[in-house]
Design a protein around this motif. Structure first.
Motif, PDB file in Angstrom:
ATOM      1  N   GLU A 120       0.670  -1.238   0.093  1.00  0.00           N
ATOM      2  CA  GLU A 120       0.040  -0.076   0.088  1.00  0.00           C
ATOM      3  C   GLU A 120       0.841   1.252   0.117  1.00  0.00           C
ATOM      4  N   THR A 128       1.227   4.150  -2.931  1.00  0.00           N
ATOM      5  CA  THR A 128       0.977   5.503  -2.470  1.00  0.00           C
ATOM      6  C   THR A 128       2.159   6.321  -2.843  1.00  0.00           C
ATOM      7  N   SER A 148       2.760   6.948  -6.433  1.00  0.00           N
ATOM      8  CA  SER A 148       1.650   7.968  -6.951  1.00  0.00           C
ATOM      9  C   SER A 148       2.071   9.290  -6.608  1.00  0.00           C
ATOM     10  N   GLN A 195      -6.416   9.204  -9.160  1.00  0.00           N
ATOM     11  CA  GLN A 195      -7.515   8.242  -8.714  1.00  0.00           C
ATOM     12  C   GLN A 195      -7.702   6.852  -8.784  1.00  0.00           C
ATOM     13  N   THR A 244      -5.335   5.731  -5.687  1.00  0.00           N
ATOM     14  CA  THR A 244      -6.219   5.710  -4.459  1.00  0.00           C
ATOM     15  C   THR A 244      -7.255   4.476  -4.371  1.00  0.00           C
ATOM     16  N   LYS A 275      -7.029   1.133  -2.115  1.00  0.00           N
ATOM     17  CA  LYS A 275      -8.400   0.694  -1.121  1.00  0.00           C
ATOM     18  C   LYS A 275      -8.513  -0.882  -1.482  1.00  0.00           C
TER      19      LYS A 275
END
Length: 213
Positions: free
Chosen positions: A23, A27, A30, A120, A123, A127
């Motif tokens: 994760e 992140t 990104s 987007q 993200t 999730k």
């Protein structure tokens, strides 16, 4: 039997740790992309070995559980699913590193369009990874199935990115090479979504004994 339960708990903890690692890499990749931060991109690439080591540690524990404990069918499914899940998680780590390599290759050149759908996608994939690992630990079939359905969100975002970039190339943008690099970035995020979907499908298998498609 108590020792076996303790080792299963340890397996859950290690999967959560590996999930948190991937994760974080998604992140960071990104953030590196949005900020055009090559130093951060290099950190993602350097951290790839940590994900690989965690995969090997979990694999070793799973094999120990299979060989020493002779688990019953339900526990056997849990361990088999974990072995499959870590392969997908390791690939997610690889793809975050691939994105970071593209960030370095683009080397701070101004973006040909505002990055909207790609962040987007990042993200959404974070999730999906979080929810799929949580579903495994909590044995939550509904949450696992929701991850599989959520993959459509990532696929739709990829289609939007692809359409926008192809339109720019057709219009004769001055930097078509960057358009192709950004399309590759979006493709890697789409693949991350696919791997998160695979993880969720293995969770469904671990709970029900049935594989979804």
């Amino acid at each position: 039997m108590r020792r076996f339960d303790e080792q299963l708990t340890q397996l859950n903890d290690m999967l959560l740790e590996m999930g948190a690692m991937v994760e974080k890499t998604i992140t960071m990749a990104s953030q590196a992309l949005i900020a055009q931060d090559t130093a951060l991109a290099k950190k993602v690439i350097d951290g790839e070995d940590d994900v690989d080591r965690k995969e090997k540690d979990i694999e070793a524990l799973c094999l120990k559980l299979l060989l020493q404990q002779q688990p019953v069918a339900k526990d056997l499914r849990l361990i088999s699913a974990a072995l499959k899940m870590i392969t997908d998680m390791e690939r997610i780590g690889d793809q975050a590193a691939d994105i970071s390599e593209l960030v370095i290759m683009m080397n701070g050149a101004p973006y040909i369009k505002k990055l909207e759908h790609i962040p987007q996608m990042a993200t959404a994939t974070v999730k999906m990874v979080t929810d799929s690992i949580d579903a495994y630990v909590r044995k939550d079939l509904e949450l696992a199935q929701s991850v599989v359905e959520y993959d459509d969100v990532v696929d739709d975002l990829f289609d939007k990115v692809k359409f926008d970039l192809i339109e720019l190339i057709r219009a004769g943008t001055s930097n078509s090479e960057q358009a192709i690099d950004l399309l590759m970035v979006a493709k890697y995020f789409e693949r991350i979504g696919d791997h998160a979907c695979n993880i969720a499908q293995w969770v469904v298998f671990s709970i029900t004994g049935k594989q979804t498609s």
